[in-house]
Design an enzyme around this catalytic site. Structure first.
Site, PDB file in Angstrom:
ATOM      1  CE  LYS A  13      -1.894  -1.157   3.959  1.00 53.82           C
ATOM      2  NZ  LYS A  13      -1.159  -2.413   4.298  1.00 53.82           N
ATOM      3  NE  ARG A  88      -4.850  -1.443  10.132  1.00 51.62           N
ATOM      4  CZ  ARG A  88      -3.784  -0.930   9.506  1.00 51.62           C
ATOM      5  NH1 ARG A  88      -3.887   0.175   8.825  1.00 51.62           N
ATOM      6  NH2 ARG A  88      -2.660  -1.541   9.561  1.00 51.62           N
ATOM      7  NE  ARG A 127       7.764  -1.604   6.336  1.00 52.34           N
ATOM      8  CZ  ARG A 127       6.439  -1.670   6.410  1.00 52.34           C
ATOM      9  NH1 ARG A 127       5.708  -1.160   5.437  1.00 52.34           N
ATOM     10  NH2 ARG A 127       5.868  -2.238   7.433  1.00 52.34           N
ATOM     11  NE  ARG A 160       5.709   0.311  10.308  1.00 50.43           N
ATOM     12  CZ  ARG A 160       4.618   0.083   9.611  1.00 50.43           C
ATOM     13  NH1 ARG A 160       4.506   0.551   8.375  1.00 50.43           N
ATOM     14  NH2 ARG A 160       3.623  -0.620  10.132  1.00 50.43           N
ATOM     15  NE  ARG A 171       2.298  -4.631  11.369  1.00 47.79           N
ATOM     16  CZ  ARG A 171       3.403  -4.406  10.646  1.00 47.79           C
ATOM     17  NH1 ARG A 171       4.569  -4.846  11.070  1.00 47.79           N
ATOM     18  NH2 ARG A 171       3.325  -3.727   9.527  1.00 47.79           N
TER      19      ARG A 171
HETATM   20  P1  AP5 Z   1       4.885  -1.379   1.954  1.00 44.86           P
HETATM   21  O1  AP5 Z   1       4.383  -0.807   0.670  1.00 44.86           O
HETATM   22  O2  AP5 Z   1       5.610  -0.477   2.868  1.00 44.86           O
HETATM   23  O3  AP5 Z   1       3.701  -2.156   2.717  1.00 44.86           O
HETATM   24  P2  AP5 Z   1       2.319  -1.637   3.303  1.00 44.86           P
HETATM   25  O4  AP5 Z   1       1.218  -2.331   2.600  1.00 44.86           O
HETATM   26  O5  AP5 Z   1       2.274  -0.146   3.343  1.00 44.86           O
HETATM   27  O6  AP5 Z   1       2.444  -2.312   4.741  1.00 44.86           O
HETATM   28  P3  AP5 Z   1       2.409  -1.692   6.211  1.00 44.86           P
HETATM   29  O7  AP5 Z   1       3.246  -2.617   7.037  1.00 44.86           O
HETATM   30  O8  AP5 Z   1       2.779  -0.262   6.225  1.00 44.86           O
HETATM   31  O9  AP5 Z   1       0.916  -1.869   6.550  1.00 44.86           O
HETATM   32  P4  AP5 Z   1       0.233  -1.957   7.921  1.00 44.86           P
HETATM   33  O10 AP5 Z   1      -1.153  -1.939   7.497  1.00 44.86           O
HETATM   34  O11 AP5 Z   1       0.657  -3.087   8.762  1.00 44.86           O
HETATM   35  O12 AP5 Z   1       0.833  -0.686   8.715  1.00 44.86           O
HETATM   36  P5  AP5 Z   1       0.230   0.755   9.004  1.00 44.86           P
HETATM   37  O13 AP5 Z   1       1.361   1.706   8.978  1.00 44.86           O
HETATM   38  O14 AP5 Z   1      -0.944   1.028   8.166  1.00 44.86           O
HETATM   39  O15 AP5 Z   1       5.825  -2.634   1.582  1.00 44.86           O
HETATM   40  C1  AP5 Z   1       6.485  -3.391   2.573  1.00 44.86           C
HETATM   41  C2  AP5 Z   1       7.894  -3.744   2.089  1.00 44.86           C
HETATM   42  O16 AP5 Z   1       7.826  -4.575   0.928  1.00 44.86           O
HETATM   43  C3  AP5 Z   1       8.735  -2.527   1.691  1.00 44.86           C
HETATM   44  O17 AP5 Z   1      10.043  -2.719   2.103  1.00 44.86           O
HETATM   45  C4  AP5 Z   1       8.622  -2.490   0.157  1.00 44.86           C
HETATM   46  O18 AP5 Z   1       9.785  -1.948  -0.434  1.00 44.86           O
HETATM   47  C5  AP5 Z   1       8.426  -3.958  -0.199  1.00 44.86           C
HETATM   48  N1  AP5 Z   1       7.501  -4.142  -1.331  1.00 44.86           N
HETATM   49  C6  AP5 Z   1       6.359  -3.429  -1.592  1.00 44.86           C
HETATM   50  N2  AP5 Z   1       5.746  -3.893  -2.703  1.00 44.86           N
HETATM   51  C7  AP5 Z   1       6.515  -4.938  -3.148  1.00 44.86           C
HETATM   52  C8  AP5 Z   1       6.389  -5.833  -4.259  1.00 44.86           C
HETATM   53  N3  AP5 Z   1       5.352  -5.743  -5.126  1.00 44.86           N
HETATM   54  N4  AP5 Z   1       7.336  -6.791  -4.425  1.00 44.86           N
HETATM   55  C9  AP5 Z   1       8.399  -6.886  -3.536  1.00 44.86           C
HETATM   56  N5  AP5 Z   1       8.563  -6.049  -2.479  1.00 44.86           N
HETATM   57  C10 AP5 Z   1       7.627  -5.095  -2.284  1.00 44.86           C
HETATM   58  O19 AP5 Z   1      -0.289   0.591  10.510  1.00 44.86           O
HETATM   59  C11 AP5 Z   1       0.583   0.434  11.592  1.00 44.86           C
HETATM   60  C12 AP5 Z   1      -0.197   0.352  12.903  1.00 44.86           C
HETATM   61  O20 AP5 Z   1      -0.907   1.580  13.121  1.00 44.86           O
HETATM   62  C13 AP5 Z   1      -1.283  -0.745  12.958  1.00 44.86           C
HETATM   63  O21 AP5 Z   1      -0.747  -1.981  13.360  1.00 44.86           O
HETATM   64  C14 AP5 Z   1      -2.245  -0.152  13.999  1.00 44.86           C
HETATM   65  O22 AP5 Z   1      -1.763  -0.329  15.312  1.00 44.86           O
HETATM   66  C15 AP5 Z   1      -2.201   1.338  13.681  1.00 44.86           C
HETATM   67  N6  AP5 Z   1      -3.246   1.749  12.707  1.00 44.86           N
HETATM   68  C16 AP5 Z   1      -3.023   2.295  11.467  1.00 44.86           C
HETATM   69  N7  AP5 Z   1      -4.188   2.547  10.855  1.00 44.86           N
HETATM   70  C17 AP5 Z   1      -5.167   2.165  11.696  1.00 44.86           C
HETATM   71  C18 AP5 Z   1      -6.587   2.156  11.607  1.00 44.86           C
HETATM   72  N8  AP5 Z   1      -7.239   2.596  10.524  1.00 44.86           N
HETATM   73  N9  AP5 Z   1      -7.287   1.666  12.681  1.00 44.86           N
HETATM   74  C19 AP5 Z   1      -6.659   1.219  13.788  1.00 44.86           C
HETATM   75  N10 AP5 Z   1      -5.317   1.198  13.925  1.00 44.86           N
HETATM   76  C20 AP5 Z   1      -4.572   1.660  12.887  1.00 44.86           C
HETATM   77 ZN    ZN Z   2       2.251   1.269   4.931  1.00 44.14          ZN
END
Ligand code: AP5
Ligand code: ZN
Length: 213
Positions: A13, A88, A127, A160, A171
């Site tokens: 994402k 979410r 990452r 992170r 997660r």
């Molecule tokens: P990347 O694109 O960074 O992945 P992502 O989908 O953004 O994954 P996240 O880990 O950021 O998602 P998340 O939902 O767990 O975390 P969030 O910050 O939202 O890609 C990952 C890696 O793979 C990178 O190194 C990239 O280079 C590589 N990559 C990407 N695409 C690739 C491909 N096609 N092929 C190969 N490699 C690839 O949330 C964090 C925390 O915040 C949650 O746990 C929760 O506690 C809280 N939170 C956030 N939003 C909410 C909400 N709405 N409600 C409640 N709590 C929330």
């Molecule tokens: Zn992300």
């Protein structure tokens, strides 16, 4: 365009968002990035959110709905937005519908980053991010020009706190239990598009363009 990106941790994402943002002139609202900034700045919001985030659990609906409500008022979001990591839970999705209804708008498309869990640990543990811009790299799949350093600013990259194999398990559990029902919620509204998120980044971008054209 008003878009939602939904998918498990590491599904891509945050990697696709900056590209979609440039291509369609949208604002990018990532609740995870906003929460991490609040934690780093030790704001009241950050203090409330930190414990759940460190454990890989979801932060309360009220907190994240509040952040999104505030952020969507920005002038740069009036033409359209990408919501990355929100909604979410089904409650968050319903609150979002209410917010948009008040503005006389609605969500246009929900991009589902469909991917098998087994691929995600390698993506998450490799990452490295540039915290102030949200740019992310991967030691194997998207290495920076100089190891440990952001390509654009030359500033150091960090990992992170929740990017460990152990926290990833929680997660993923939260994703399957609380977020998968949100995919069905949008599926029943007929605005869901499924992507093959296991493909290389460029191929995922091509799929996104196809869905949005
Ligand atoms: P990347 O694109 O960074 O992945 P992502 O989908 O953004 O994954 P996240 O880990 O950021 O998602 P998340 O939902 O767990 O975390 P969030 O910050 O939202 O890609 C990952 C890696 O793979 C990178 O190194 C990239 O280079 C590589 N990559 C990407 N695409 C690739 C491909 N096609 N092929 C190969 N490699 C690839 O949330 C964090 C925390 O915040 C949650 O746990 C929760 O506690 C809280 N939170 C956030 N939003 C909410 C909400 N709405 N409600 C409640 N709590 C929330
Ligand atoms: Zn992300």
């Amino acid at each position: 365009k008003r878009l939602i990106l939904i998918g498990p941790p590491g599904s891509g994402k945050g990697t696709q968002s900056p590209i979609i943002k440039e291509d369609y002139c949208l604002c990018h609202l990532a609740t995870g990035d906003m929460l991490r900034a609040a934690v780093a700045a030790k704001t009241p919001l950050g203090i409330k959110a930190k414990e759940a985030m460190d454990k890989g659990e979801l932060v309360s609906d009220d907190l994240v709905v509040g952040i999104i409500d505030e952020a969507m008022k920005k002038p740069s979001c009036q033409k359209g937005f990408i919501l990355d990591g929100f909604p979410r839970t089904v409650v968050q999705a319903q609150k979002l519908d209410e917010m948009l209804q008040k503005q006389g708008t609605k969500v246009d498309k929900v991009l589902n980053f469909a991917i098998d869990d087994s691929i995600l640990e390698e993506r998450i543990t490799g990452r490295w991010i540039h915290p102030s811009s949200g740019r992310s790299y991967h030691t194997k799949f998207a290495p920076p020009k100089v190891p440990g350093v952001d390509d654009v600013t030359g500033e150091p990259l960090i990992q992170r706190k929740d990017d460990t194999a152990a926290v990833l398990k929680s997660r993923l559990e939260a994703f399957h239990k609380q977020t998968e029902p949100v995919i069905d919620y949008y599926g029943s509204k007929g605005i869901l598009a499924n992507l093959h998120a296991e493909k290389p980044p460029k191929e995922v971008t091509t799929e996104v363009h196809k869905v949005l054209s």
